[in-house]
Design an enzyme around this catalytic site. Structure first.
Site, mmCIF file in Angstrom:
data_model
loop_
_atom_site.group_PDB
_atom_site.id
_atom_site.type_symbol
_atom_site.label_atom_id
_atom_site.label_comp_id
_atom_site.label_asym_id
_atom_site.label_seq_id
_atom_site.Cartn_x
_atom_site.Cartn_y
_atom_site.Cartn_z
ATOM 1 N N ASP A 121 15.081 -5.432 5.715
ATOM 2 C CA ASP A 121 13.765 -5.956 5.332
ATOM 3 C C ASP A 121 13.771 -7.444 5.709
ATOM 4 O OD1 ASP A 121 11.657 -5.123 2.765
ATOM 5 O OD2 ASP A 121 11.861 -7.258 3.249
ATOM 6 N N ARG B 276 1.933 -8.034 8.483
ATOM 7 C CA ARG B 276 0.990 -8.908 7.772
ATOM 8 C C ARG B 276 1.717 -10.024 7.015
ATOM 9 N NH1 ARG B 276 -3.082 -6.338 3.343
ATOM 10 N NH2 ARG B 276 -3.668 -8.354 2.482
ATOM 11 N N HIS C 86 12.730 -9.830 4.053
ATOM 12 C CA HIS C 86 13.010 -10.624 2.860
ATOM 13 C C HIS C 86 14.459 -10.413 2.403
ATOM 14 C CE1 HIS C 86 8.595 -10.035 2.831
ATOM 15 N NE2 HIS C 86 8.612 -11.318 2.501
ATOM 16 N N LYS D 131 0.839 -1.204 0.000
ATOM 17 C CA LYS D 131 0.000 0.000 0.000
ATOM 18 C C LYS D 131 0.878 1.259 0.000
ATOM 19 C CE LYS D 131 -3.690 -2.588 0.804
ATOM 20 N NZ LYS D 131 -4.547 -2.978 -0.324
ATOM 21 N N HIS E 120 13.802 -6.233 -4.843
ATOM 22 C CA HIS E 120 13.689 -7.502 -5.581
ATOM 23 C C HIS E 120 13.773 -7.345 -7.103
ATOM 24 C CE1 HIS E 120 12.709 -9.565 -1.918
ATOM 25 N NE2 HIS E 120 11.581 -8.900 -1.732
ATOM 26 N N ASP F 157 8.845 -4.699 7.276
ATOM 27 C CA ASP F 157 8.139 -5.974 7.462
ATOM 28 C C ASP F 157 8.875 -6.878 8.446
ATOM 29 O OD1 ASP F 157 10.235 -6.303 5.723
ATOM 30 O OD2 ASP F 157 9.037 -7.076 4.064
HETATM 31 F F1 V1D Z 1 -0.572 -11.913 -0.189
HETATM 32 C C1 V1D Z 1 -0.586 -11.467 -1.426
HETATM 33 C C2 V1D Z 1 -1.753 -10.958 -1.968
HETATM 34 C C3 V1D Z 1 -1.766 -10.500 -3.260
HETATM 35 C C4 V1D Z 1 -0.607 -10.552 -3.987
HETATM 36 C C5 V1D Z 1 0.560 -11.044 -3.436
HETATM 37 C C6 V1D Z 1 0.589 -11.497 -2.145
HETATM 38 C C7 V1D Z 1 1.833 -12.014 -1.556
HETATM 39 C C8 V1D Z 1 2.130 -12.269 -0.255
HETATM 40 N N1 V1D Z 1 3.420 -12.719 -0.214
HETATM 41 N N2 V1D Z 1 2.924 -12.294 -2.263
HETATM 42 C C9 V1D Z 1 3.860 -12.705 -1.443
HETATM 43 C C10 V1D Z 1 5.230 -13.081 -1.853
HETATM 44 N N3 V1D Z 1 5.191 -13.909 -3.014
HETATM 45 C C11 V1D Z 1 5.266 -15.245 -3.003
HETATM 46 C C12 V1D Z 1 5.208 -15.836 -4.365
HETATM 47 C C13 V1D Z 1 3.931 -16.366 -4.841
HETATM 48 N N4 V1D Z 1 4.590 -17.594 -5.186
HETATM 49 C C14 V1D Z 1 4.461 -18.263 -6.362
HETATM 50 C C15 V1D Z 1 5.810 -17.114 -4.609
HETATM 51 O O1 V1D Z 1 5.380 -15.867 -1.956
HETATM 52 C C16 V1D Z 1 6.062 -11.870 -2.196
HETATM 53 C C17 V1D Z 1 6.526 -11.102 -1.025
HETATM 54 C C18 V1D Z 1 7.230 -9.851 -1.465
HETATM 55 C C19 V1D Z 1 7.930 -9.124 -0.351
HETATM 56 C C20 V1D Z 1 8.445 -7.799 -0.838
HETATM 57 C C21 V1D Z 1 9.345 -7.043 0.118
HETATM 58 O O2 V1D Z 1 8.732 -6.926 1.376
HETATM 59 O O3 V1D Z 1 10.551 -7.690 0.332
HETATM 60 C C22 V1D Z 1 9.595 -5.667 -0.441
HETATM 61 N N5 V1D Z 1 10.618 -4.967 -0.140
HETATM 62 O O4 V1D Z 1 10.575 -3.796 -0.801
HETATM 63 C C23 V1D Z 1 9.489 -3.768 -1.520
HETATM 64 C C24 V1D Z 1 8.846 -4.942 -1.317
HETATM 65 CA CA CA Z 2 16.728 -8.312 4.252
#
Ligand code: V1D
Ligand code: CA
Length: 515
Positions: free
Chosen positions: A173, A268, A175, A26, A138, A262
């Site tokens: 972070d 979350r 991640h 967001k 990323h 995070d």
């Molecule tokens: F919960 C969701 C709802 C809608 C869209 C995406 C998500 C969601 C939650 N967690 N996506 C994730 C992570 N993606 C996966 C992939 C889906 N699979 C096939 C693997 O687990 C992505 C998490 C991204 C984290 C980003 C960050 O916090 O590191 C960041 N740092 O700077 C900007 C972003």
């Molecule tokens: Ca990190």
């Protein structure tokens, strides 16, 4: 702590971008942080800048990213995305990193803030630059990943490398900072150091402690894997120990810190148990090294905690005495229900991080660091000579047309002091413009009639096998391996099919015979 010149980058549009209702990212959280910063009066102690997005576009982004990928980001809209399914798949745009209205402008805001921040540090106009809209760690050369499209961090570091020999990147972070690590995996000009949750399929799945860098970058990537429930005391202890070793052995000239929120308790998407005090202590510790410092945002999905965190860390960076814990009433006050306070209490959850395991990790990291050659040294710098390019021709994105083949304008070349032995370019640029390097050397030599020693310097600076080249090599190897694997699998599939059909024939024959 001493007073420092702090630049703060904030674009008033940033909070209006919207990934989707269900999406956890967001951008509004940055506006909430900005409101807290203002209501606490912190903006009076900083120089405030709105990133100049009109002057930032394809040309700036393709200093790292591929032309095709950035062109795609510029062109794609929610209405047209169905017609570009192949590109959407290839550039990994979709579920995690969706197309939304104004996507490209959002990327500009984030990246322009980080690059302008780096430039302020380069010119000595600031000691610290803050861009909470940055930190999108990323994004890859030609792929979006984990809510990130354009890697503002890599772009910011590339800017810093024009003036600084060694840049340290620190990522708190939750991640793994995979995009930044990958970009600089084969160079000693940048050390990357990420602390992150690792294991059980946690995104992005990279960041093993054994991943230490490759070729010229061996031991210049540091990864500290962590487990659920990490608390302030343990985190700060191992953060400080690791960073102390990194600083002692690497001695960076500038630092970039990604402050993804995070890793806070109650996030979350996160699973750590840090409070603002622990997270902020890491920022304070980095500030105390008195190096040019670029501070960036990142992840953070419990938005009221993200804004608390970044407002608090802004106060630490400007060395403001303790902020009142009672949140002042302001536009977004209602978000902070039920406890209208700045600070967080940790949750009651087990810390799955065994101190003995963490100590073992630290020892492993220390062993890799202690053998580092303190390089590249603060040697002689090469300032590229006035070049060739008439700025007016290259001011727009028109440069991407095939006829245009330069990436730097004359003004850029003249104004930057580029460290000796380094030249930046995107992979595509190199492919498309192989001839340019040779031609420009000849032109320079012709035009300025340099003595031979100076010529050698120019040749070296242009001929350096740079990091992106190596990344391409690794990528090529990977592709080759995949092709071999696919062929092997195909052969096995065929053999299996033949065996099955023979088996079937035999069974049918036997059945007939028995009748
Ligand atoms: F919960 C969701 C709802 C809608 C869209 C995406 C998500 C969601 C939650 N967690 N996506 C994730 C992570 N993606 C996966 C992939 C889906 N699979 C096939 C693997 O687990 C992505 C998490 C991204 C984290 C980003 C960050 O916090 O590191 C960041 N740092 O700077 C900007 C972003
Ligand atoms: Ca990190």
């Amino acid at each position: 702590m001493s007073k420092k010149k702090v630049s703060y980058f904030y674009h008033s549009d940033v909070g209006n971008y919207h990934y989707s209702t269900e999406h956890p990212m967001k951008p509004h959280r940055i506006r909430m942080a900005n409101e807290l910063i203002k209501i606490y009066g912190l903006h009076n102690k900083m120089q405030i800048f709105s990133p100049k997005i009109e002057q930032f576009g394809v040309r700036e982004m393709t200093k790292f990213h591929s032309d095709e990928y950035i062109k795609f980001l510029k062109l794609i809209t929610p209405e047209t995305q169905d017609q570009f399914q192949r590109q959407m798949n290839s550039f990994n745009v979709g579920e995690d990193s969706p197309v939304f209205v104004g996507l490209f402008d959002f990327c500009k805001i984030s990246s322009a803030g980080s690059v302008e921040g780096a430039s302020k540090l380069n010119l000595g106009k600031s000691d610290i630059a803050i861009n909470w809209a940055g930190g999108l760690h990323h994004a890859k050369t030609d792929q979006a990943s984990g809510f990130c499209y354009v890697n503002d961090i890599v772009l910011g570091i590339l800017e810093l490398l024009k003036y600084h020999n060694r840049v340290l990147y620190i990522d708190i972070d939750i991640h793994h900072g995979d995009g930044v690590e990958e970009a600089f995996y084969t160079t000693d000009r940048v050390m990357t150091c990420s602390f992150h949750k690792y294991g059980s399929g946690y995104f992005p799945g990279t960041g093993n402690i054994k991943d230490v860098g490759y070729k010229g970058g061996k031991n210049y990537s540091v990864n500290f894997p962590l487990d659920d429930g990490m608390d302030d005391e343990t985190y700060v202890k191992f953060f400080k120990k690791t960073i102390t070793a990194v600083m002692d052995f690497y001695q960076p000239n500038a630092i970039v810190m990604q402050c993804g929120a995070d890793s806070l308790s109650g996030d979350r998407l996160g699973c750590f148990n840090l409070t603002l005090k622990g997270h902020g202590e890491c920022v304070k510790f980095i500030r105390s090294y008195n190096k040019p410092l670029l501070v960036l945002g990142g992840g953070g999905y419990t938005i009221k905690n993200v804004s608390r965190c970044w407002a608090y860390e802004t106060s630490l960076l400007i060395d403001q005495t303790e902020l009142p814990n009672e949140l002042p009433i302001h536009e977004f006050y209602n978000y902070y229900t039920p406890v209208y306070q700045l600070h967080l209490e940790p949750l009651y959850m087990p810390n799955k991080n065994d101190s003995l395991v963490l100590e073992k990790h630290f020892q492993e990291i220390y062993e890799n660091l202690k053998d580092l050659i303190p390089s590249p040294s603060n040697g002689e710098r090469f300032r590229p000579p006035d070049l060739l390019i008439n700025e007016s021709e290259f001011e727009t994105d028109e440069f991407l047309n095939e006829k245009s083949d330069f990436r730097f304008t004359e003004k850029e070349f003249n104004s930057q002091v580029q460290p000796f032995n380094e030249f930046y370019e995107s992979p595509n640029y190199r492919q498309k413009n192989k001839l340019w390097v040779k031609k420009s050397i000849e032109d320079v030599v012709q035009k300025y009639k340099f003595d031979s020693a100076f010529n050698n310097k120019i040749l070296e600076s242009f001929n350096i096998v740079n990091n992106f080249n190596n990344i391409n090599e690794i990528e090529k190897e990977r592709k080759k391996e995949n092709v071999i694997k696919e062929r092997k699998e195909e052969k096995e599939r065929k053999e299996r099919k033949e065996k099955e059909s023979k088996q079937k024939e035999r069974t049918e024959r036997r059945e007939k015979e028995s009748k």
